[in-house]
Scaffold this motif. Structure first.
Motif, mmCIF file in Angstrom:
data_model
loop_
_atom_site.group_PDB
_atom_site.id
_atom_site.type_symbol
_atom_site.label_atom_id
_atom_site.label_comp_id
_atom_site.label_asym_id
_atom_site.label_seq_id
_atom_site.Cartn_x
_atom_site.Cartn_y
_atom_site.Cartn_z
ATOM 1 N N LEU A 51 -5.453 3.008 3.730
ATOM 2 C CA LEU A 51 -4.906 3.688 4.634
ATOM 3 C C LEU A 51 -5.996 4.814 5.088
ATOM 4 O O LEU A 51 -6.686 5.572 4.170
ATOM 5 N N SER A 55 -5.092 6.940 0.475
ATOM 6 C CA SER A 55 -4.069 6.228 -0.125
ATOM 7 C C SER A 55 -4.279 4.879 0.285
ATOM 8 O O SER A 55 -5.045 4.351 1.106
ATOM 9 N N LEU A 57 -2.263 0.541 0.103
ATOM 10 C CA LEU A 57 -1.018 -0.320 0.195
ATOM 11 C C LEU A 57 -1.379 -1.371 -0.772
ATOM 12 O O LEU A 57 -2.481 -1.908 -0.647
ATOM 13 N N HIS A 67 3.140 1.646 -1.713
ATOM 14 C CA HIS A 67 2.263 2.615 -1.357
ATOM 15 C C HIS A 67 1.668 3.209 -2.566
ATOM 16 O O HIS A 67 2.494 3.758 -3.221
ATOM 17 N N ARG A 69 -0.632 6.606 -4.037
ATOM 18 C CA ARG A 69 -1.607 7.735 -3.576
ATOM 19 C C ARG A 69 -1.754 8.497 -5.068
ATOM 20 O O ARG A 69 -0.925 8.671 -6.188
ATOM 21 N N ILE A 76 7.902 0.589 -0.976
ATOM 22 C CA ILE A 76 8.176 0.479 0.515
ATOM 23 C C ILE A 76 9.432 -0.434 0.835
ATOM 24 O O ILE A 76 9.327 -1.441 0.629
ATOM 25 N N ARG A 103 0.734 3.232 13.635
ATOM 26 C CA ARG A 103 1.321 3.400 12.466
ATOM 27 C C ARG A 103 1.938 1.635 12.000
ATOM 28 O O ARG A 103 2.634 1.684 11.058
ATOM 29 N N LEU A 126 4.999 1.638 9.824
ATOM 30 C CA LEU A 126 5.356 2.359 8.396
ATOM 31 C C LEU A 126 5.520 4.129 8.704
ATOM 32 O O LEU A 126 5.010 4.442 9.484
ATOM 33 N N ASN A 130 5.706 7.033 4.573
ATOM 34 C CA ASN A 130 5.072 6.089 3.857
ATOM 35 C C ASN A 130 6.224 5.174 2.788
ATOM 36 O O ASN A 130 5.594 4.510 1.955
#
Length: 367
Positions: A51, A55, A57, A67, A69, A76, A103, A126, A130
């Motif tokens: 992303l 971060s 996916l 997701h 980070r 999700i 998005r 998304l 997130n």
């Protein structure tokens, strides 16, 4: 006191293993490379995508999308129902160039179709935090459905003009890869809204599926654009004959009429290795490496590797680097973290990331 000593002793015993996994080294033609574990505890991680905020996916074949980070992952909600059987399930994930404003993300997956299943492509938005996918809708699904859990493909790539390429396996039904009335064993091209581009090679033929861009593929689990915008696939052969192909509009890549491999029984496949009107691979592996995940490198971090092709091996636990003209395997990148490589991607900073199915983790290769 004894209890605290036992805990401390256990921690010390685990420390060397933890350190080696978090920051390891890998030998290469350009010297030692640093390998860092970015996230773990995945159950068969199949694909990942970055992303814009740094971060990323990750898909799990059983159907979960995460997701991640700073090493922390959150599931999700709103993902499609998948046929998680054999090689089927939730497969690729792709973040388009306009994600900041749209998005939108794209997922390929095995979709239940009556008693069978077929490879499908879905799009969803998304949420800002997130945590959820909304407005999930299927843009394409291969027809007709087929039974069994083999050869779904599948990758999705955004072309320079915004259209989408999706790679499809022949679902273990070998002749279907030569049948233009079926989607199996092909690379298809659709517009972002699911419609068929008028420039597709078979768009005006009544005896062909209009989405087909190329056909005669066995099970392409790697797909990428090169620096000039050309499309490439890496696909599984049978026993020997895994291929890297430069994909051309309307071209026939020969499966199962020609192949450099053999059936698992040892029997000859089709007519041999060549036939007029059928494309030759740019490279093939024999013995097979079981290729999955493919990336063509920009040269950001390692200029010496600009334009090289990186393909993950599920069978021999390494990343193959292909280079030159004619194309050949230049080296094998292998380390303690590699294992079964399911996906390979270049990060925005030029580092090379990979998903290891056997480690259940995503790793970063850097200087």
């Amino acid at each position: 006191m004894l209890h605290r000593l036992l805990i401390l002793s256990a921690a010390l015993l685990l420390l060397p293993f933890s350190t080696s996994v978090q920051a390891d080294r890998m030998n290469s033609s350009l010297g030692q490379l640093r390998v860092t574990r970015m996230a773990g505890s995945f159950d068969v991680p199949w694909a990942f995508a970055f992303l814009p905020d740094g971060s990323f996916l990750v898909t799990e074949r059983e159907g979960a999308l995460f997701h991640v980070r700073d090493g922390k992952k959150n599931r999700i909600s709103g993902t499609p129902a998948v046929a998680a059987e054999g090689q089927g399930g939730l497969l690729d994930v792709m973040v388009p160039r306009d994600f900041v404003t749209s998005r939108e993300i794209f997922l390929t997956f095995a979709k239940r179709q009556g008693r069978g299943a077929g490879t499908a492509l879905a799009a969803g938005r998304l949420s800002a935090d997130n945590s959820a996918l909304t407005d999930l809708h299927v843009l394409f699904e291969a027809v007709p459905g087929a039974t069994g859990g083999r050869h779904f493909g599948s990758r999705v790539v955004e072309a320079g003009d915004g259209s989408l390429f999706v790679s499809l396996g022949e679902r273990g039904d070998r002749p279907s890869a030569q049948n233009l009335r079926l989607h199996q064993g092909s690379v298809v091209r659709i517009n972002r809204d699911g419609s068929v581009p008028a420039s597709n090679p078979f768009a005006r033929r009544k005896d062909a599926q209009p989405e087909i861009w190329s056909y005669g593929h066995r099970n392409p689990q790697g797909m990428a654009l090169d620096l000039q915008g050309n499309l490439w696939v890496a696909e599984h052969g049978a026993k020997g004959g895994d291929e890297v192909n430069l994909v051309r509009k309307g071209a026939n890549y020969g499966w199962p009429v020609i192949s450099y491999g053999r059936h698992y029984s040892g029997a000859k496949i089709g007519e041999g290795t060549a036939r007029e009107g059928m494309e030759q691979p740019e490279w093939y592996w024999d013995p097979s490496i079981a290729p999955s995940g493919m990336m063509i490198y920009s040269g950001r971090m390692w200029p010496e590797w600009r334009g090289d092709i990186f393909v993950g091996s599920l069978k021999f636990d390494y990343i193959s680097r292909l280079s030159g003209a004619p194309l050949k395997e230049a080296e094998q990148l292998r380390g303690r973290a590699t294992g079964r490589i399911r996906d390979v991607q270049e990060a925005p900073d030029g580092s090379i990331w990979f998903a290891s199915e056997s480690e259940g983790a995503v790793f970063r290769i850097s200087r």
